[in-house]
Scaffold this active site. Structure first.
Site, PDB file in Angstrom:
ATOM      1  N   TYR A 148      -1.525  -9.312  16.016  1.00 18.99           N
ATOM      2  CA  TYR A 148      -1.295  -8.382  14.743  1.00 18.99           C
ATOM      3  C   TYR A 148      -2.616  -7.313  15.105  1.00 18.99           C
ATOM      4  O   TYR A 148      -2.411  -6.206  15.130  1.00 18.99           O
ATOM      5  CB  TYR A 148      -1.443  -9.072  13.274  1.00 18.99           C
ATOM      6  N   SER A 201      11.992  -5.512   5.274  1.00 20.99           N
ATOM      7  CA  SER A 201      11.892  -6.860   6.159  1.00 20.99           C
ATOM      8  C   SER A 201      10.823  -7.357   5.218  1.00 20.99           C
ATOM      9  O   SER A 201      10.817  -8.803   5.331  1.00 20.99           O
ATOM     10  CB  SER A 201      11.555  -6.572   7.432  1.00 20.99           C
ATOM     11  N   SER A 250      -6.856  -0.907  10.617  1.00 14.56           N
ATOM     12  CA  SER A 250      -7.540  -1.956   9.847  1.00 14.56           C
ATOM     13  C   SER A 250      -8.981  -2.105  10.467  1.00 14.56           C
ATOM     14  O   SER A 250      -9.213  -1.906  11.723  1.00 14.56           O
ATOM     15  CB  SER A 250      -6.889  -3.399  10.200  1.00 14.56           C
ATOM     16  N   TYR A 265      -8.534   0.225   7.077  1.00 12.59           N
ATOM     17  CA  TYR A 265      -8.706  -0.328   5.769  1.00 12.59           C
ATOM     18  C   TYR A 265      -9.630  -1.798   6.034  1.00 12.59           C
ATOM     19  O   TYR A 265      -9.366  -2.593   6.924  1.00 12.59           O
ATOM     20  CB  TYR A 265      -7.427  -0.832   5.096  1.00 12.59           C
ATOM     21  N   PHE A 266     -10.177  -1.832   4.717  1.00 17.62           N
ATOM     22  CA  PHE A 266     -10.981  -3.194   4.593  1.00 17.62           C
ATOM     23  C   PHE A 266     -10.201  -4.002   3.876  1.00 17.62           C
ATOM     24  O   PHE A 266      -8.907  -4.285   4.304  1.00 17.62           O
ATOM     25  CB  PHE A 266     -12.460  -3.195   4.112  1.00 17.62           C
ATOM     26  N   ILE A 326       0.709  -1.205  -0.079  1.00 18.94           N
ATOM     27  CA  ILE A 326       0.074   0.074   0.094  1.00 18.94           C
ATOM     28  C   ILE A 326       0.756   1.305   0.157  1.00 18.94           C
ATOM     29  O   ILE A 326       0.421   2.245  -0.794  1.00 18.94           O
ATOM     30  CB  ILE A 326      -1.038  -0.031   1.085  1.00 18.94           C
ATOM     31  N   ASP A 346      15.286   0.303  10.745  1.00 22.75           N
ATOM     32  CA  ASP A 346      14.333  -0.138  11.292  1.00 22.75           C
ATOM     33  C   ASP A 346      13.996   0.921  12.516  1.00 22.75           C
ATOM     34  O   ASP A 346      14.696   1.165  13.394  1.00 22.75           O
ATOM     35  CB  ASP A 346      15.039  -1.149  12.339  1.00 22.75           C
ATOM     36  N   LYS A 384      -2.847  -3.000  16.246  1.00 24.07           N
ATOM     37  CA  LYS A 384      -3.607  -2.062  15.556  1.00 24.07           C
ATOM     38  C   LYS A 384      -4.545  -1.318  16.479  1.00 24.07           C
ATOM     39  O   LYS A 384      -4.697   0.091  16.354  1.00 24.07           O
ATOM     40  CB  LYS A 384      -4.409  -2.606  14.245  1.00 24.07           C
ATOM     41  N   GLY A 432      -9.598 -17.861  13.681  1.00 23.22           N
ATOM     42  CA  GLY A 432      -9.712 -16.529  13.683  1.00 23.22           C
ATOM     43  C   GLY A 432     -10.332 -15.599  12.697  1.00 23.22           C
ATOM     44  O   GLY A 432     -10.561 -14.501  12.926  1.00 23.22           O
ATOM     45  N   ASP A 433     -10.556 -16.286  11.617  1.00 21.29           N
ATOM     46  CA  ASP A 433     -11.631 -15.608  10.651  1.00 21.29           C
ATOM     47  C   ASP A 433     -12.886 -15.352  11.177  1.00 21.29           C
ATOM     48  O   ASP A 433     -13.506 -15.862  11.779  1.00 21.29           O
ATOM     49  CB  ASP A 433     -11.696 -16.236   9.352  1.00 21.29           C
TER      50      ASP A 433
HETATM   51  C1  UD1 Z   1      -6.659 -10.106   7.433  1.00 21.18           C
HETATM   52  C2  UD1 Z   1      -7.011  -9.318   8.829  1.00 21.18           C
HETATM   53  C3  UD1 Z   1      -6.669  -7.593   8.416  1.00 21.18           C
HETATM   54  C4  UD1 Z   1      -5.488  -7.515   7.869  1.00 21.18           C
HETATM   55  C5  UD1 Z   1      -5.064  -8.494   6.694  1.00 21.18           C
HETATM   56  C6  UD1 Z   1      -3.738  -8.341   6.514  1.00 21.18           C
HETATM   57  C7  UD1 Z   1      -8.256 -10.038  10.443  1.00 21.18           C
HETATM   58  C8  UD1 Z   1      -9.682 -10.373  10.661  1.00 21.18           C
HETATM   59  N1  UD1 Z   1      -8.388  -9.432   9.298  1.00 21.18           N
HETATM   60  O1  UD1 Z   1      -7.600 -10.025   6.651  1.00 21.18           O
HETATM   61  O2  UD1 Z   1      -7.034  -7.025   9.535  1.00 21.18           O
HETATM   62  O3  UD1 Z   1      -5.318  -6.392   7.402  1.00 21.18           O
HETATM   63  O4  UD1 Z   1      -5.351  -9.840   7.150  1.00 21.18           O
HETATM   64  O5  UD1 Z   1      -3.142  -9.412   5.809  1.00 21.18           O
HETATM   65  O6  UD1 Z   1      -7.691 -10.627  10.963  1.00 21.18           O
HETATM   66  N2  UD1 Z   1      -9.211 -17.058   2.205  1.00 21.18           N
HETATM   67  C9  UD1 Z   1      -9.566 -18.183   1.432  1.00 21.18           C
HETATM   68  N3  UD1 Z   1      -8.428 -18.937   0.989  1.00 21.18           N
HETATM   69  C10 UD1 Z   1      -7.176 -18.491   1.114  1.00 21.18           C
HETATM   70  C11 UD1 Z   1      -6.910 -17.129   1.662  1.00 21.18           C
HETATM   71  C12 UD1 Z   1      -8.093 -16.660   2.158  1.00 21.18           C
HETATM   72  O7  UD1 Z   1     -10.509 -18.833   1.273  1.00 21.18           O
HETATM   73  O8  UD1 Z   1      -5.851 -18.913   0.518  1.00 21.18           O
HETATM   74  C13 UD1 Z   1     -10.443 -16.416   2.648  1.00 21.18           C
HETATM   75  C14 UD1 Z   1     -10.214 -16.000   4.094  1.00 21.18           C
HETATM   76  O9  UD1 Z   1     -10.798 -17.153   5.048  1.00 21.18           O
HETATM   77  C15 UD1 Z   1     -11.200 -14.996   4.213  1.00 21.18           C
HETATM   78  C16 UD1 Z   1     -11.119 -14.162   2.793  1.00 21.18           C
HETATM   79  O10 UD1 Z   1     -10.576 -14.985   2.091  1.00 21.18           O
HETATM   80  O11 UD1 Z   1     -12.345 -15.208   4.459  1.00 21.18           O
HETATM   81  C17 UD1 Z   1     -10.126 -12.848   2.884  1.00 21.18           C
HETATM   82  O12 UD1 Z   1      -8.932 -13.390   3.501  1.00 21.18           O
HETATM   83  P1  UD1 Z   1      -7.644 -12.420   3.640  1.00 21.18           P
HETATM   84  O13 UD1 Z   1      -7.437 -11.912   2.296  1.00 21.18           O
HETATM   85  O14 UD1 Z   1      -6.610 -13.304   4.276  1.00 21.18           O
HETATM   86  O15 UD1 Z   1      -7.899 -11.231   4.386  1.00 21.18           O
HETATM   87  P2  UD1 Z   1      -8.704 -11.063   5.825  1.00 21.18           P
HETATM   88  O16 UD1 Z   1      -8.464 -12.432   6.729  1.00 21.18           O
HETATM   89  O17 UD1 Z   1      -9.887 -10.471   5.866  1.00 21.18           O
END
Ligand code: UD1
Length: 340
Positions: free
Chosen positions: A150, A34, A125, A177-178, A12, A58, A154, A297-298
């Site tokens: 993490y 890093s 975030s 950010y989303f 970003i 750093d 934030k 954690g998701d």
């Molecule tokens: C996460 C963090 C967010 C952070 C970001 C940084 C949480 C809730 N969210 O976002 O704060 O800024 O990482 O990297 O901690 N998925 C799959 N298969 C994959 C990868 C992802 O199905 O191989 C799904 C995940 O389960 C999720 C969605 O895709 O439902 C988005 O995942 P991801 O891109 O990792 O972002 P977040 O987990 O939303």
């Protein structure tokens, strides 16, 4: 106008540097490389025609940070991206995350106080909301106990900035950010995950290009229309632009309070399956997808209420999901060309 962009070589950060330079700002980047490579500095210059100033160190090193601020006395403000961001790794190595993300912030704020630098935009975030009770989520929704170190960094960073702003001349904008995806339209800069990506979009493009055997879909038993988790994906260039707008709001004295918070998303939620379908539709590439258990954690679903950012910042993330997935693919193909 000179702006310090910490983490300006990262995903970003690099896109934001390009947008700042396009508007005539002089940028100084501090990055310890890093989680990035120095090549990106030249690539930024290829797009903008101007190489940003660059210091590699750093920011957790208090003495080195102090010397940096002494050297660059004419900085007008800071956009602070530099942080570790792998959720899973943060669970394994909590101290790395607390040290990297919090100590660096404290050192930067100290530099601001010592040199009377008033403006900071902070990279936060939507993770601070956890699973919100109400969707779309507004900025005044309660901040929840974070599941991962993490996420906790934030939340704590927001608190450190808030407490500092209260009693000093520092004014701050916290940008929550989303899910940023996609890459610069030139495909000269983009997301460069080192090792196996955690995030959905780079995992999709790496699977499509043949670097990963298949895509794991983390759970299809959520309480959502197709059972997969929902996020608010926005294009990284739209996100980068929001930083410039936020920064100018500070410089031009347009802030309503000394500390402001904005959600940055499109306001639309898309499921994992919808992202996959968009990718397949726009690129014509079929993905081998395998449904797995939920990822620990998701959260189930989150998307932004963007009214405040739209009205107050005058910013809107305009790119569609199809444009975003096509953009991510263009970048992955450019990377594949370079590997040849
Ligand atoms: C996460 C963090 C967010 C952070 C970001 C940084 C949480 C809730 N969210 O976002 O704060 O800024 O990482 O990297 O901690 N998925 C799959 N298969 C994959 C990868 C992802 O199905 O191989 C799904 C995940 O389960 C999720 C969605 O895709 O439902 C988005 O995942 P991801 O891109 O990792 O972002 P977040 O987990 O939303």
């Amino acid at each position: 106008m000179k702006i310090l962009v910490t983490g300006g070589i990262g995903y970003i950060g690099s896109h934001t540097v390009v947008e700042l330079q396009a508007r005539g700002y002089e940028v100084v980047i501090v990055d310890d490389l890093s989680n990035s490579t120095i090549e990106v500095l030249d690539n930024i210059a290829r797009i903008s025609g101007k190489k940003p100033l660059f210091e590699q160190f750093d920011l957790t090193d208090a003495e080195r940070t102090r010397l940096f601020f002494k050297k660059y006395r004419d900085i007008n403000g800071i956009i602070h991206f530099a942080a570790s961001k792998a959720v899973g790794e943060s669970v394994e190595l909590p101290l790395k995350y607390y040290r990297n993300n919090l100590v660096s912030l404290i050192n930067i704020l100290q530099g601001m106080l010592d040199h009377e630098i008033r403006n900071i935009v902070f990279s936060s975030s939507c993770t601070v909301y956890g699973q919100p009770d109400k969707l779309p989520v507004k900025e005044d929704a309660p901040v929840r106990q974070a599941w991962s170190p993490y996420g906790n960094t934030k939340r704590i960073s927001e608190e450190i900035i808030t407490d500092t702003s209260k009693v000093t001349g520092v004014q701050s904008i916290l940008l929550r950010y989303f899910n940023p995806i996609g890459a610069h339209e030139t495909a000269i800069i983009g997301e460069l995950p080192l090792g196996v990506p955690n995030s959905l979009m780079p995992y999709i493009t790496q699977t499509a290009i043949g670097l990963r055997p298949f895509l794991r879909v983390w759970g299809n038993d959520y309480n959502t229309p197709d059972g997969t988790a929902i996020r608010d994906y926005l294009h990284v260039t739209d996100l980068a632009l929001a930083h410039v707008i936020a920064f100018e709001r500070m410089l031009n004295g347009k802030m309503k309070q000394k500390l402001e918070v904005f959600n940055l998303g499109t306001g639309n939620g898309f499921s994992v399956m919808q992202v996959i379908e968009s990718f397949e539709r726009t690129t014509g590439v079929k993905l081998d997808c395998r449904i797995m258990d939920r990822r620990p954690g998701d959260i189930e679903q989150v998307w932004a209420d963007t009214e405040l950012a739209n009205k107050e910042l005058g910013w809107k993330a305009g790119k569609s999901l199809d444009e975003m997935t096509a953009s991510a693919w263009k970048w992955e193909k450019a990377l594949a060309e370079k590997r040849k």
